[in-house]
Design a protein around this motif. Structure first.
Motif, PDB file in Angstrom:
ATOM      1  N   UNK A 193      13.363   8.182  14.411  1.00 29.37           N
ATOM      2  CA  UNK A 193      13.033   7.008  13.600  1.00 29.37           C
ATOM      3  C   UNK A 193      13.965   6.898  12.397  1.00 29.37           C
ATOM      4  N   UNK A 194      14.304   8.066  11.813  1.00 31.21           N
ATOM      5  CA  UNK A 194      15.273   8.136  10.723  1.00 31.21           C
ATOM      6  C   UNK A 194      16.199   9.299  11.035  1.00 31.21           C
ATOM      7  N   UNK A 195      17.158   9.544  10.149  1.00 30.76           N
ATOM      8  CA  UNK A 195      18.062  10.675  10.357  1.00 30.76           C
ATOM      9  C   UNK A 195      17.332  12.001  10.223  1.00 30.76           C
ATOM     10  N   UNK A 196      16.205  12.039   9.485  1.00 28.41           N
ATOM     11  CA  UNK A 196      15.473  13.281   9.247  1.00 28.41           C
ATOM     12  C   UNK A 196      14.242  13.438  10.125  1.00 28.41           C
ATOM     13  N   UNK A 197      13.734  12.358  10.703  1.00 29.30           N
ATOM     14  CA  UNK A 197      12.433  12.410  11.358  1.00 29.30           C
ATOM     15  C   UNK A 197      12.505  11.871  12.775  1.00 29.30           C
ATOM     16  N   UNK A 198      11.876  12.624  13.686  1.00 33.16           N
ATOM     17  CA  UNK A 198      11.695  12.141  15.049  1.00 33.16           C
ATOM     18  C   UNK A 198      10.209  11.978  15.321  1.00 33.16           C
ATOM     19  N   UNK A 199       9.894  11.090  16.225  1.00 34.09           N
ATOM     20  CA  UNK A 199       8.508  10.786  16.530  1.00 34.09           C
ATOM     21  C   UNK A 199       8.251  11.034  18.006  1.00 34.09           C
ATOM     22  N   UNK A 200       7.146  11.742  18.286  1.00 34.09           N
ATOM     23  CA  UNK A 200       6.711  11.910  19.674  1.00 34.09           C
ATOM     24  C   UNK A 200       5.830  10.722  20.033  1.00 34.09           C
ATOM     25  N   UNK A 201       6.231   9.973  21.036  1.00 34.41           N
ATOM     26  CA  UNK A 201       5.464   8.824  21.487  1.00 34.41           C
ATOM     27  C   UNK A 201       4.530   9.274  22.603  1.00 34.41           C
ATOM     28  N   UNK A 202       3.230   9.143  22.369  1.00 36.53           N
ATOM     29  CA  UNK A 202       2.222   9.577  23.333  1.00 36.53           C
ATOM     30  C   UNK A 202       1.598   8.354  24.002  1.00 36.53           C
ATOM     31  N   UNK A 203       1.609   8.354  25.319  1.00 37.79           N
ATOM     32  CA  UNK A 203       0.977   7.297  26.101  1.00 37.79           C
ATOM     33  C   UNK A 203      -0.215   7.924  26.823  1.00 37.79           C
ATOM     34  N   UNK A 204      -1.377   7.758  26.240  1.00 35.54           N
ATOM     35  CA  UNK A 204      -2.583   8.371  26.779  1.00 35.54           C
ATOM     36  C   UNK A 204      -3.307   7.391  27.696  1.00 35.54           C
ATOM     37  N   UNK A 205      -4.406   7.888  28.267  1.00 35.84           N
ATOM     38  CA  UNK A 205      -5.317   7.041  29.045  1.00 35.84           C
ATOM     39  C   UNK A 205      -4.657   6.398  30.257  1.00 35.84           C
ATOM     40  N   UNK A 206      -3.706   7.102  30.876  1.00 40.64           N
ATOM     41  CA  UNK A 206      -3.222   6.635  32.167  1.00 40.64           C
ATOM     42  C   UNK A 206      -4.317   6.816  33.207  1.00 40.64           C
ATOM     43  N   UNK A 207      -4.624   5.766  33.927  1.00 40.88           N
ATOM     44  CA  UNK A 207      -5.758   5.776  34.849  1.00 40.88           C
ATOM     45  C   UNK A 207      -5.295   5.814  36.288  1.00 40.88           C
ATOM     46  N   UNK A 208      -5.919   6.704  37.073  1.00 41.57           N
ATOM     47  CA  UNK A 208      -5.616   6.825  38.490  1.00 41.57           C
ATOM     48  C   UNK A 208      -6.282   5.681  39.250  1.00 41.57           C
ATOM     49  N   UNK A 209      -5.493   4.990  40.085  1.00 41.84           N
ATOM     50  CA  UNK A 209      -5.997   3.874  40.872  1.00 41.84           C
ATOM     51  C   UNK A 209      -5.729   4.116  42.342  1.00 41.84           C
ATOM     52  N   UNK A 210      -6.618   3.607  43.183  1.00 38.39           N
ATOM     53  CA  UNK A 210      -6.385   3.671  44.621  1.00 38.39           C
ATOM     54  C   UNK A 210      -5.445   2.542  45.007  1.00 38.39           C
ATOM     55  N   UNK A 211      -4.777   2.699  46.148  1.00 38.38           N
ATOM     56  CA  UNK A 211      -3.879   1.659  46.617  1.00 38.38           C
ATOM     57  C   UNK A 211      -4.636   0.535  47.298  1.00 38.38           C
ATOM     58  N   UNK A 212      -3.882  -0.348  47.923  1.00 41.02           N
ATOM     59  CA  UNK A 212      -4.493  -1.450  48.648  1.00 41.02           C
ATOM     60  C   UNK A 212      -3.953  -2.797  48.238  1.00 41.02           C
ATOM     61  N   UNK A 213      -3.398  -2.872  47.045  1.00 37.64           N
ATOM     62  CA  UNK A 213      -2.787  -4.121  46.597  1.00 37.64           C
ATOM     63  C   UNK A 213      -1.762  -3.815  45.520  1.00 37.64           C
ATOM     64  N   UNK A 214      -0.835  -4.748  45.342  1.00 38.74           N
ATOM     65  CA  UNK A 214       0.216  -4.560  44.350  1.00 38.74           C
ATOM     66  C   UNK A 214      -0.311  -4.854  42.955  1.00 38.74           C
ATOM     67  N   UNK A 215       0.315  -4.208  41.955  1.00 43.16           N
ATOM     68  CA  UNK A 215      -0.001  -4.544  40.571  1.00 43.16           C
ATOM     69  C   UNK A 215       0.469  -5.974  40.307  1.00 43.16           C
ATOM     70  N   UNK A 216      -0.357  -6.801  39.680  1.00 40.49           N
ATOM     71  CA  UNK A 216       0.024  -8.206  39.480  1.00 40.49           C
ATOM     72  C   UNK A 216       1.210  -8.343  38.547  1.00 40.49           C
ATOM     73  N   UNK A 217       2.099  -9.286  38.880  1.00 38.07           N
ATOM     74  CA  UNK A 217       3.218  -9.577  37.996  1.00 38.07           C
ATOM     75  C   UNK A 217       2.729 -10.396  36.802  1.00 38.07           C
TER      76      UNK A 217
END
Length: 809
Positions: free
Chosen positions: A208-232
């Protein structure tokens, strides 16, 4: 460089005013007693007064709250990825013997603060109030009885811009979107009833700056069954925890739009992969995040990001499985469930390596694609990404170690972070079917990731407005007077040049030694003559006049040679032919010698050593040029790769890459390198061959409009017979016959000995019905020995079609 506000600087007050609520519905049929609560960055900013309003009517809150933006709290980065959350709460009527009033949440609205980071000092917004599950507003929406949904009118203002003009220009906004992981392993889905429900986490680290880095956390990924495409066109989510109103989790006006696989930057883009991806994205299990995280980068952070990509083009995005919030007791139990007993293993720890190098292309602002998921090994991380820290492992260990008096490992420096090398999370044991290596290899898991910037890291050259017509580029000329032509005229001009040069040499001699001839003086002896000759040549060489005289004479020699080559009859005497060829050979060898000497002098003038020792990129570039002259293409390419390590944005490096690919017949790669070279703000040392070769590639590929644009730029920057010829060919192929003739005529003026120019002039005249000119142009093309068989066949076919243009008719 202007500095951003520090921790000790004055904070800026951000004011949020909720003006009015519209079309509100409560549990009572007639009226609704309610108030608004404002939150930002996990802190409640305040509640409005309680107001009574008629159902489906407006209510004027005129409620103002605020927070301070500074580097200490509520930072610019917080404002980039965290919205203000407005919750409308209904106060329910008290029942008998009820001591405290009951409330119910009607809905939540989201206010995006991004306009403040774009330099605005105030903005007005009408935001949708998303109903909570089971609320009257949701019921009315489902029934269709409410034509217009509930909204809030909001204003946001600051007393002065958060960023000065310089800061706004130098800063950047990075957007990281983790979309979906497809074809996930079967073992990711826990057996029903065998344990707590799971979610999935993805993480990466950015400066983010020359002195600081940030860990970006993407939580709450949900498992889904197949059967159809993700909508565009599905919306992107805020990187926040669960909100009371599910609709409030989506970023207003931001959606995910798919693109053709061949346009992606990642893995699995070949034709062979498309059937597999279609099957995976339709029928197989997947984990969905659909979350966008914005990061505010100050000027140093943007520079650090550029430098980091140049140092290591592959950036790791780690993935793991975690229990859902509330599924464990937390504390040590949570840490154990995530890390395992030895605190080194993560559950299903995988990693995708995103190639960030496309972001260093001039003007590029986005990379997006499908990236393979691999088992996480520390050794792979070090080799591929030049990093030795798992950000997921460190992020999880930090809370546990802080409680035991141990400081968390640093993950916040743009420089190399010294850290203990942890044992790989998946070492030892047999390679069973459920081992990570087999798990990811068998399932071919991949994850869709997009990384975008608001401004490109490397600026792209702004395209100047090109001339609308070819004639606008042709300089005005006075009509040429009638003068003797042919070889006789060329010889006369050559003799005149010799006389001019002789006069200038004599003038230099007199400056050095006085008058050359004085009455009564004795002639110089041979030794003195040789000494004076040596001194004169030295002075001419030192002053540069020798080279200037040579150049002055050279063009006359070239003209003589060209005129001799235009002779229509063959040499009858073999000795005459041999004499001519010998003269021509000597001339060409001499010119090659001059060119090579000049080249050896680009190389010597450059600084070949780095200030701190070692070989510089200039050395590797100069070496690559020499190797290219020797046709050592493999060695030249290796030298350029060394130069690229220190000068990723040097147009000369990319130009030379293009020349190597062009000379080895890899025209597609040459095209990419040439296009990149011309996109840089700074010109390469010599753009002329770049334009010529790139234009030629476009002509070969049938991309005539792109060829025309390229040759137009060439004719504007460095006009020559070949640039005008290329422009003429492109215009002819586009059916622009007037433009083609103008360009070919200009090429002919610069060099009337180019057979291909005459060939295309003949084609133009055939197309426009000019019999005599078509025939004359054709004769000249044949006399000059036109070598392009395809052009000759095209001329003859057109002659047969129109019935004229061939002297044999």
């Amino acid at each position: 460089m202007e500095q951003f506000r520090g921790v000790g600087d004055k904070a800026t007050l951000v004011k949020i005013t909720v003006l009015r609520g519209n079309n509100l519905r409560g549990n009572k049929a007639e009226s609704i007693l309610n108030y608004v609560r404002a939150e930002f960055n996990g802190i409640v900013l305040g509640d409005s007064q309680k107001l009574d309003a008629a159902v489906d009517q407006g209510v004027d809150y005129n409620f103002t709250c605020s927070f301070e933006c500074s580097d200490a709290a509520h930072t610019l980065d917080d404002m980039a990825h965290k919205p203000v959350i407005l919750t409308v709460i209904e106060v329910l009527p008290k029942e008998k013997k009820q001591k405290e009033e009951k409330t119910a949440v009607i809905g939540q609205a989201i206010v995006d603060l991004l306009p403040l980071l774009h330099g605005q000092v105030s903005f007005f917004s009408t935001v949708l109030l998303h109903p909570t599950p089971g609320s009257p507003a949701e019921a009315a929406s489902q029934e269709g009885s409410c034509k217009v949904g509930p909204t809030l009118d909001v204003t946001v203002c600051v007393p002065e811009p958060l960023l000065s003009g310089v800061q706004l220009s130098d800063s950047n906004l990075l957007k990281v979107t983790v979309e979906t992981a497809y074809s996930v392993p079967e073992v990711w889905n826990p057996v029903s009833g065998s344990g707590p429900l799971s979610s999935y986490v993805a993480a990466l680290q950015v400066p983010l700056t020359a002195e600081k880095e940030q860990v970006l956390m993407f939580s709450n990924g949900l498992l889904k069954v197949g059967g159809e495409s993700e909508p565009m066109g599905r919306p992107r989510k805020w990187p926040l925890g669960p909100l009371l109103a599910p609709g409030a989790q989506f970023i207003p006006g931001v959606s995910m739009d798919g693109e053709p696989i061949e346009m992606e930057d990642g893995d699995l883009t070949s034709i062979e992969d498309r059937d597999f991806r279609k099957e995976a994205e339709t029928n197989k299990k997947r984990v969905s995040w659909d979350t966008e995280r914005r990061c505010f980068l100050d000027a140093d952070g943007a520079a650090c990001l550029t430098r980091r990509i140049a140092e290591s083009r592959l950036w790791p995005v780690e993935v793991m499985r975690s229990p859902q919030v509330g599924a464990t007791k937390g504390g040590k139990d949570l840490i154990k469930s995530l890390l395992g007993e030895d605190e080194t293993q993560l559950s299903f720890h995988g990693v995708a390596y995103v190639d960030m190098a496309p972001l260093l292309y001039p003007g590029a602002r986005r990379v997006r694609g499908a990236y393979r998921l691999y088992p996480f090994y520390d050794s792979d991380l070090l080799v591929k990404a030049k990093r030795n820290i798992s950000v997921l492992r460190e992020s999880i260990r930090a809370p546990a170690t802080q409680g035991r008096g141990r400081a968390p490992s640093s993950v916040g420096s743009c420089k190399a972070v010294p850290s203990k090398m942890f044992d790989g999370g998946h070492k030892g044991g047999k390679d069973t079917k459920e081992s990570p290596k087999r798990m990811y290899a068998d399932s071919r898991t991949y994850i869709i990731i997009e990384i975008a910037l608001e401004k490109s890291l490397v600026p792209k050259r702004s395209r100047e407005e090109l001339a609308k017509r070819v004639m606008e580029l042709i300089p005005p000329r006075a009509p040429l007077p009638r003068r003797p032509a042919g070889a006789e005229r060329a010889v006369q001009e050559y003799q005149a040049q010799i006389a001019s040069v002789a006069g200038q040499v004599l003038e230099q001699y007199q400056q050095l030694f006085g008058p050359a001839f004085l009455p009564g003086e004795k002639p110089l002896d041979p030794t003195s003559q040789e000494q004076r000759k040596t001194k004169l040549l030295g002075e001419l060489n030192y002053s540069g006049k020798y080279f200037a005289f040579k150049e002055q004479i050279k063009y006359s020699v070239v003209r003589i040679v060209r005129e001799k080559m235009l002779r229509t009859e063959a040499f009858s005497d073999p000795e005459q032919l041999q004499a001519f060829l010998s003269q021509l050979y000597v001339f060409l060898v001499d010119e090659m010698h001059v060119a090579l000497n000049k080249m050896a002098q680009r190389a010597l003038a450059q600084e070949l050593l780095c200030p701190g020792g070692g070989l510089s990129s200039s050395y590797h570039l100069a070496l690559a040029r020499l190797q290219l002259l020797r046709a050592e293409y493999g060695s030249a390419e290796s030298s350029l790769k060394e130069a690229l390590n220190d000068s990723f944005q040097d147009p000369d490096v990319w130009a030379l890459f293009g020349h190597i690919h062009h000379l080895t017949g890899e025209f597609g790669k040459a095209q990419e390198c040439y296009e990149r070279t011309l996109d840089f703000v700074t010109d390469a040392t010599d753009t002329h061959p770049i334009y010529l070769r790139l234009g030629s590639i476009y002509l070969q590929e049938g991309e005539f409009q792109r060829a025309k644009t390229t040759y137009l730029r060439a004719c504007k920057s460095s006009p020559s017979c070949l640039t005008w010829l290329g422009l003429g060919i492109a215009c002819y192929r586009l059916g622009e016959l007037t433009e083609a003739e103008d360009a070919l005529t200009e090429a002919n003026i610069l060099n009337n000995g180019n057979a291909e120019v005459w060939g295309y002039l003949s084609l133009v005249c055939l197309q426009t019905g000019r019999r005599l000119e078509a025939e004359q142009s054709y004769k000249y093309a044949l006399k000059l020995n036109l070598q392009k068989e395809a052009v000759i066949r095209e001329i003859k076919a057109l002659q047969d079609h129109v019935g004229f243009g061939n002297p044999c008719f």
